[in-house]
Motif scaffolding. Structure first.
Motif, mmCIF file in Angstrom:
data_model
loop_
_atom_site.group_PDB
_atom_site.id
_atom_site.type_symbol
_atom_site.label_atom_id
_atom_site.label_comp_id
_atom_site.label_asym_id
_atom_site.label_seq_id
_atom_site.Cartn_x
_atom_site.Cartn_y
_atom_site.Cartn_z
ATOM 1 N N SER A 16 0.843 -1.195 0.000
ATOM 2 C CA SER A 16 0.000 0.000 0.000
ATOM 3 C C SER A 16 0.875 1.239 0.000
ATOM 4 O O SER A 16 0.588 2.212 -0.684
ATOM 5 C CB SER A 16 -0.915 0.011 1.225
ATOM 6 O OG SER A 16 -1.855 -1.005 1.125
ATOM 7 N N VAL A 20 0.245 0.243 -4.087
ATOM 8 C CA VAL A 20 -0.532 -0.916 -4.500
ATOM 9 C C VAL A 20 -1.621 -1.130 -3.466
ATOM 10 O O VAL A 20 -1.351 -1.142 -2.282
ATOM 11 C CB VAL A 20 0.386 -2.159 -4.589
ATOM 12 C CG1 VAL A 20 -0.413 -3.373 -4.987
ATOM 13 C CG2 VAL A 20 1.520 -1.902 -5.551
ATOM 14 N N LEU A 24 -5.115 -6.085 -3.637
ATOM 15 C CA LEU A 24 -4.235 -6.503 -4.730
ATOM 16 C C LEU A 24 -2.918 -7.021 -4.166
ATOM 17 O O LEU A 24 -2.391 -8.030 -4.627
ATOM 18 C CB LEU A 24 -3.986 -5.329 -5.675
ATOM 19 C CG LEU A 24 -3.089 -5.612 -6.879
ATOM 20 C CD1 LEU A 24 -3.691 -6.721 -7.739
ATOM 21 C CD2 LEU A 24 -2.907 -4.352 -7.690
ATOM 22 N N CYS A 62 2.522 -9.999 -9.438
ATOM 23 C CA CYS A 62 3.146 -9.132 -8.431
ATOM 24 C C CYS A 62 3.911 -8.005 -9.107
ATOM 25 O O CYS A 62 3.829 -6.851 -8.679
ATOM 26 C CB CYS A 62 4.054 -9.955 -7.527
ATOM 27 S SG CYS A 62 4.756 -9.020 -6.149
ATOM 28 N N GLN A 63 4.648 -8.315 -10.156
ATOM 29 C CA GLN A 63 5.358 -7.273 -10.890
ATOM 30 C C GLN A 63 4.378 -6.232 -11.418
ATOM 31 O O GLN A 63 4.631 -5.030 -11.324
ATOM 32 C CB GLN A 63 6.140 -7.886 -12.053
ATOM 33 C CG GLN A 63 7.324 -8.703 -11.626
ATOM 34 C CD GLN A 63 8.020 -9.351 -12.809
ATOM 35 O OE1 GLN A 63 7.728 -9.079 -13.965
ATOM 36 N NE2 GLN A 63 8.960 -10.236 -12.511
ATOM 37 N N ALA A 64 3.250 -6.677 -11.946
ATOM 38 C CA ALA A 64 2.245 -5.761 -12.463
ATOM 39 C C ALA A 64 1.672 -4.893 -11.350
ATOM 40 O O ALA A 64 1.422 -3.705 -11.542
ATOM 41 C CB ALA A 64 1.133 -6.535 -13.162
ATOM 42 N N ALA A 65 1.475 -5.480 -10.172
ATOM 43 C CA ALA A 65 0.958 -4.711 -9.036
ATOM 44 C C ALA A 65 1.915 -3.590 -8.676
ATOM 45 O O ALA A 65 1.491 -2.458 -8.404
ATOM 46 C CB ALA A 65 0.721 -5.627 -7.839
ATOM 47 N N ARG A 67 4.095 -2.149 -10.748
ATOM 48 C CA ARG A 67 4.079 -1.177 -11.840
ATOM 49 C C ARG A 67 2.849 -0.270 -11.746
ATOM 50 O O ARG A 67 2.943 0.928 -11.981
ATOM 51 C CB ARG A 67 4.091 -1.889 -13.195
ATOM 52 C CG ARG A 67 5.456 -2.361 -13.610
ATOM 53 C CD ARG A 67 5.510 -2.759 -15.063
ATOM 54 N NE ARG A 67 4.585 -3.826 -15.392
ATOM 55 C CZ ARG A 67 4.847 -5.131 -15.271
ATOM 56 N NH1 ARG A 67 6.020 -5.520 -14.816
ATOM 57 N NH2 ARG A 67 3.955 -6.031 -15.606
ATOM 58 N N ARG A 68 1.708 -0.837 -11.409
ATOM 59 C CA ARG A 68 0.481 -0.025 -11.267
ATOM 60 C C ARG A 68 0.600 0.958 -10.121
ATOM 61 O O ARG A 68 0.001 2.017 -10.157
ATOM 62 C CB ARG A 68 -0.730 -0.928 -11.039
ATOM 63 C CG ARG A 68 -1.287 -1.502 -12.301
ATOM 64 C CD ARG A 68 -2.607 -2.178 -12.012
ATOM 65 N NE ARG A 68 -2.395 -3.385 -11.229
ATOM 66 C CZ ARG A 68 -2.361 -4.608 -11.735
ATOM 67 N NH1 ARG A 68 -2.542 -4.799 -13.018
ATOM 68 N NH2 ARG A 68 -2.171 -5.648 -10.964
ATOM 69 N N GLY A 69 1.383 0.603 -9.107
ATOM 70 C CA GLY A 69 1.519 1.450 -7.938
ATOM 71 C C GLY A 69 2.462 2.618 -8.133
ATOM 72 O O GLY A 69 2.548 3.509 -7.312
ATOM 73 N N ARG A 70 3.164 2.671 -9.218
ATOM 74 C CA ARG A 70 4.152 3.739 -9.437
ATOM 75 C C ARG A 70 3.622 4.804 -10.346
ATOM 76 O O ARG A 70 2.758 4.705 -11.056
ATOM 77 C CB ARG A 70 5.424 3.137 -10.019
ATOM 78 C CG ARG A 70 6.005 2.175 -9.020
ATOM 79 C CD ARG A 70 7.451 1.896 -9.337
ATOM 80 N NE ARG A 70 7.953 0.821 -8.556
ATOM 81 C CZ ARG A 70 8.271 0.876 -7.293
ATOM 82 N NH1 ARG A 70 8.115 1.973 -6.618
ATOM 83 N NH2 ARG A 70 8.754 -0.151 -6.668
#
Length: 70
Positions: A16, A20, A24, A62-65, A67-70
């Motif tokens: 978080s 993220v 998720l 997890c990698q996608a999570a 990337r979405r968080g940045r």
């Protein structure tokens, strides 16, 4: 059981912080965090650094999570 809940909460908090969402984080990175970062639990900052260091080895979800968080 209590330790698993505490660890899941720690991972959710770490991800978080990285942007993220908690749900998720629990789903996408839970297994990766246990696999790669078990030794730094429950330190949130160290878990995040550990996951980032192991990024090439994390699951695609997890990698996608991250990337979405940045």
């Amino acid at each position: 059981m209590r330790r698993t809940i505490t660890l899941a909460a720690a991972f959710a908090a770490v991800l978080s912080t990285a942007g993220v969402g908690p749900a998720l984080a629990r789903h996408a990175c839970h297994d990766d965090a246990f696999k790669f970062c078990r030794n730094v639990i429950p330190d949130h900052a160290l878990i995040q650094h550990c996951l980032e260091r192991n990024m090439p080895h994390l699951t695609r979800a997890c990698q996608a999570a991250f990337r979405r968080g940045r």
